[in-house]
Structures are given as C-alpha cells and as structure tokens.
Design an enzyme around this catalytic site. Structure first.
Site, PDB file in Angstrom:
ATOM      1  N   GLU A  37      44.684  41.956  48.348  1.00  0.00           N
ATOM      2  CA  GLU A  37      43.934  40.768  47.908  1.00  0.00           C
ATOM      3  C   GLU A  37      42.489  40.851  48.391  1.00  0.00           C
ATOM      4  OE1 GLU A  37      44.892  38.971  45.259  1.00  0.00           O
ATOM      5  OE2 GLU A  37      46.702  38.379  46.354  1.00  0.00           O
ATOM      6  N   GLY A 124      45.112  27.944  35.850  1.00  0.00           N
ATOM      7  CA  GLY A 124      44.454  27.581  37.105  1.00  0.00           C
ATOM      8  C   GLY A 124      45.316  27.809  38.332  1.00  0.00           C
ATOM      9  N   SER A 128      46.278  34.416  36.485  1.00  0.00           N
ATOM     10  CA  SER A 128      45.428  35.122  35.514  1.00  0.00           C
ATOM     11  C   SER A 128      45.662  34.720  34.065  1.00  0.00           C
ATOM     12  CB  SER A 128      45.583  36.639  35.657  1.00  0.00           C
ATOM     13  OG  SER A 128      45.108  37.029  36.899  1.00  0.00           O
ATOM     14  N   SER A 129      45.729  33.411  33.830  1.00  0.00           N
ATOM     15  CA  SER A 129      45.840  32.980  32.438  1.00  0.00           C
ATOM     16  C   SER A 129      44.597  33.373  31.650  1.00  0.00           C
ATOM     17  CB  SER A 129      46.054  31.464  32.362  1.00  0.00           C
ATOM     18  OG  SER A 129      44.971  30.787  32.960  1.00  0.00           O
ATOM     19  N   ASP A 174      42.644  41.767  37.387  1.00  0.00           N
ATOM     20  CA  ASP A 174      43.417  40.906  36.487  1.00  0.00           C
ATOM     21  C   ASP A 174      43.462  41.437  35.052  1.00  0.00           C
ATOM     22  OD1 ASP A 174      43.553  39.507  38.837  1.00  0.00           O
ATOM     23  OD2 ASP A 174      42.188  37.924  38.215  1.00  0.00           O
ATOM     24  N   TYR A 223      34.472  32.139  46.293  1.00  0.00           N
ATOM     25  CA  TYR A 223      34.767  33.532  45.937  1.00  0.00           C
ATOM     26  C   TYR A 223      33.506  34.378  46.049  1.00  0.00           C
ATOM     27  CZ  TYR A 223      36.685  37.381  43.114  1.00  0.00           C
ATOM     28  OH  TYR A 223      37.125  38.600  42.674  1.00  0.00           O
TER      29      TYR A 223
HETATM   30  C1  GLA Z   1      40.824  36.759  41.558  1.00  0.00           C
HETATM   31  C2  GLA Z   1      39.907  37.777  40.897  1.00  0.00           C
HETATM   32  C3  GLA Z   1      40.376  39.194  41.171  1.00  0.00           C
HETATM   33  C4  GLA Z   1      40.615  39.434  42.667  1.00  0.00           C
HETATM   34  C5  GLA Z   1      41.446  38.307  43.262  1.00  0.00           C
HETATM   35  C6  GLA Z   1      41.560  38.401  44.759  1.00  0.00           C
HETATM   36  O1  GLA Z   1      42.092  36.831  40.964  1.00  0.00           O
HETATM   37  O2  GLA Z   1      39.865  37.567  39.509  1.00  0.00           O
HETATM   38  O3  GLA Z   1      39.446  40.120  40.649  1.00  0.00           O
HETATM   39  O4  GLA Z   1      39.403  39.593  43.344  1.00  0.00           O
HETATM   40  O5  GLA Z   1      40.915  37.030  42.950  1.00  0.00           O
HETATM   41  O6  GLA Z   1      42.293  39.531  45.117  1.00  0.00           O
END
Ligand code: GLA
Length: 384
Positions: A37, A124, A128-129, A174, A223
């Site tokens: 992660e 959300g 990864s929708s 993703d 982020y």
């Molecule tokens: C989100 C981002 C990914 C990755 C994760 C954390 O999902 O879209 O690219 O950085 O956070 O691992």
C-alpha cells in the site's frame, strides 16, 4: 461514476433506449489490494487481485464521432464529441471523456458509440470503482474502434485520465489490476517495470472485504501530501524514487529529512519487503505467514504512514478477534473505506457475524461485508 448493483441488464436497457442489439458488452472489475500500500507511486511492489464486482458497458458504434452513454445506476445520460477540446470536468461521464482523451493522445483512432453502463463495485469504498469504470470504457472503446487491447497501455491511459483529466494524482495499481487481473490469482506488480506475476491464492482461504462504510472527503489532499513526503524523503537520500533507497541510506538521511518524511519512507521500504515476502508465502501456500504480513502492513500504515482511522483500526481488531482469521489490514488509500481479511474458508460462517458484531459494538456502525473471488481483468462478455 456508476453506483451499487442493479438488476437491469445493460443489454436490456440498451435495447430499450437505442433499439436493436449492442455490438459489444465490455466489463472491468474492481480490485482489492492484499498488500503493498502506497508503494505504487514510489516505483515499488503491490499485490492486488481483481474482484467479482464489475462495471459493465453495452455499446454499439456510431459514425458521427460522438459518445452517448446512459447510466442505469444514476438514471442519467452523458454525451460528448470525440477529439473535442472540452475542458476536463468532474461529472461521471468525464471518466469516459478522460479515457477517450488519453487514448486519442496516445495516437489511437477512436470510434464513437451509443452505450449503457451499470456497475456493482461499491463507490468510494477504496475498491477502485473509478478504475473499473475507466477500464470498462477503454475495453468498450477498443472493441468498437477495432484496436488491440493491451492491458499496460490501457492502464496507462486510465492513470493519465485520473492524473491529468480528473486531477487525482494516483498511481498505476488500480487501472492495471482492473485491466490485467487473473482468475484465482493475485498479481505481484513491479510498479517500476510494470511486470505482472500471477500468484495463486492459498487453498482453503477466503478473501473477505469488510467495509466500515466511513468515507473521507478530503482524501485527495491527504494522498497528495503523502506523495510529496515520499518524494522529499527520496530526494534527501539523493534518489529520484524510494525504490532506489536502502535502509542504511534512509537511516543516514534521517536528520536531513525530518521525522515525518522518515516514517513515511520507512513504511514504503518495509512494505515493499513485506509484499515480496507475501508473494513467497502465497506460493508456499502459507496462509498464516501471509496473514502476519498483512497485520504488520496495517501497523505500519497506522503508525508510520498515518492513513488509518479509528473505524479502520476497530474493523481490523474485530476481524482479527473473529474465528478463522489469519490477518487483516486496511486496503486502498486509507482514511476510511475497507479492510481486507484473510479467513479460513470453512470458518467463514462463524467469522462474519463475529466480526460484524464486535465492530458494531465498538463503533455503532454497521459494516458491509463482501466475500470475494479473484477474477480476470477487463473483457468482452457478449452476451451479458
Ligand atoms: C489509491 C491509488 C493507488 C494507490 C493506493 C494506495 O488506491 O489509486 O494508486 O496509491 O491508493 O496503495
């Protein structure tokens, strides 16, 4: 962005709206990250799997270079001209516009289409929708336009759409797992070379997603802060990426970079190491070791990377205290959303109610539970 499940098939809805049959039905899955992660944008290692929840698009080419898409879940229609100079926007249709823009920019000749979209990837939740929507759009566009589907190139277009069009500075993980997942496997991805190695899931264990149902609004800025801190830690070690920084170099640069950047980088270095060891554990069928590495990952994300929350910690603790659990960690960017747990398949019936009840007692929240299977990446699924 398409919202949770609907029973109306996109094919049926296509017939109703546009008359006749769609020429292609394309779909792309969401994902859960088992481990690795906040490493993708540091050129590191990740190990996600595509899950059995999809965004599906039924489409038929049209000759005037327009895209018209109806969302079943939002009961809304979006439309745009390919190759247009329109400004990036933040409506759901902009995911498709963004991907079309990135594909066009990469030199692909695109054909417009009429389409209907629907999805059942929770929105959300950190599953990864949006990448699923982008890869379903890319899959449909490649089919109606007649160019070859290449997972890495399509994932790059999806990432460019997110970064430059939607303004979200995310990494490649993703879209790449949504484009290139494999049934029954997680994929160990080297985010520098983009090499993808399928790793079989240990037998008799289930991957369970536990959704805290909490969502953090300002996730984009948190982020991007983390990305910036990682970049400055690397720079303080004279490297362009944390992938090139050893533990000794990191220790040497500790004073120059300060405590926060040091801890962010310590997470990334240790997480890369855990991810490679987790792949080994999976190949050896060692669910117990994989679970321990997942637990350590959560601790590092909580203490060093500081992307956990009270709800995520409570969900992790509840999962770990439930029967049959090998390990649990937050999954995705953090700040809310989901936990992924590794559970003995034959103890699943005891695990779920125990984890749910413990979490609810601690937080007064009712979690959503999604047991999931590893599936293949974006595909054409006529008929659907
Ligand atoms: C989100 C981002 C990914 C990755 C994760 C954390 O999902 O879209 O690219 O950085 O956070 O691992």
């Amino acid at each position: 962005m398409p919202a949770p499940a609907t029973r109306v098939s996109v094919r049926e809805e296509f017939r109703r709206r546009f008359g006749g049959e769609p020429e292609v039905v394309a779909r792309a899955p969401g994902r859960v990250n088992l481990i690795g992660e906040h490493t993708d944008y540091n050129d590191g290692f990740v190990m996600p799997m595509a899950i059995d929840r999809w965004v599906t698009i039924a489409a038929r080419p049209r000759i005037d270079g327009r895209v018209t898409l109806h969302s079943v879940d939002l009961n809304d229609e979006g439309s745009f001209a390919l190759g247009g100079r329109g400004e990036p926007g933040h409506e759901w249709i902009d995911y498709v516009r963004g991907v079309a823009w990135a594909l066009g920019d990469a030199g692909k000749a695109l054909t417009g289409f009429d389409g209907v979209v629907s999805g059942n990837v929770p929105v959300g939740a950190g599953l990864s929708s949006s990448a699923a929507f982008e890869m379903a759009a890319a899959r449909a566009i490649s089919a109606v336009s007649g160019f070859e589907w290449e997972a890495v190139a399509m994932a790059r277009a999806g990432q460019r759409a997110e970064n430059l069009w939607m303004g979200v500075n995310c990494g490649i993980m993703d879209p790449l797992i949504s484009a290139g997942g494999q049934a029954g496997h997680a994929i160990l991805i080297d985010c520098r070379s983009l090499e993808m190695r399928p790793v079989p899931l240990p037998r008799d264990v289930a991957v369970v997603i536990l959704d805290t149902t909490t969502r953090r609004q300002l996730i984009g800025s948190e982020y991007n802060d983390r990305r910036g801190q990682c970049a400055s830690a690397a720079a303080a070690c004279g490297a362009s990426s944390l992938r090139d920084v050893s533990q000794a170099q990191l220790d040497g640069g500790r004073e120059a970079m300060g405590d926060v950047a040091f801890r962010r980088a310590r997470h990334v270095l240790s997480e890369n190491d855990r991810t490679l060891r987790a792949a080994e554990a999976m190949r050896a069928g060692d669910a117990a070791l994989l679970g321990r590495l997942m637990n350590e990952s959560h601790q590092s994300l909580r203490d060093d990377f500081e992307v956990s929350t009270r709800a995520l910690d409570a969900m992790v603790e509840s999962a770990r205290s439930a029967p049959g659990c090998h390990g649990a960690r937050l999954t995705g960017a953090g700040f809310g959303g989901c936990v992924v747990a590794l559970v003995d398949r034959h103890r699943l019936h005891g695990f779920v109610p125990h984890a749910v009840a413990t979490f609810t007692a601690a937080t007064h929240l009712v979690p959503a539970v999604y047991p999931c299977e590893a599936v293949g990446g974006a595909d054409i699924v006529n008929p659907a």
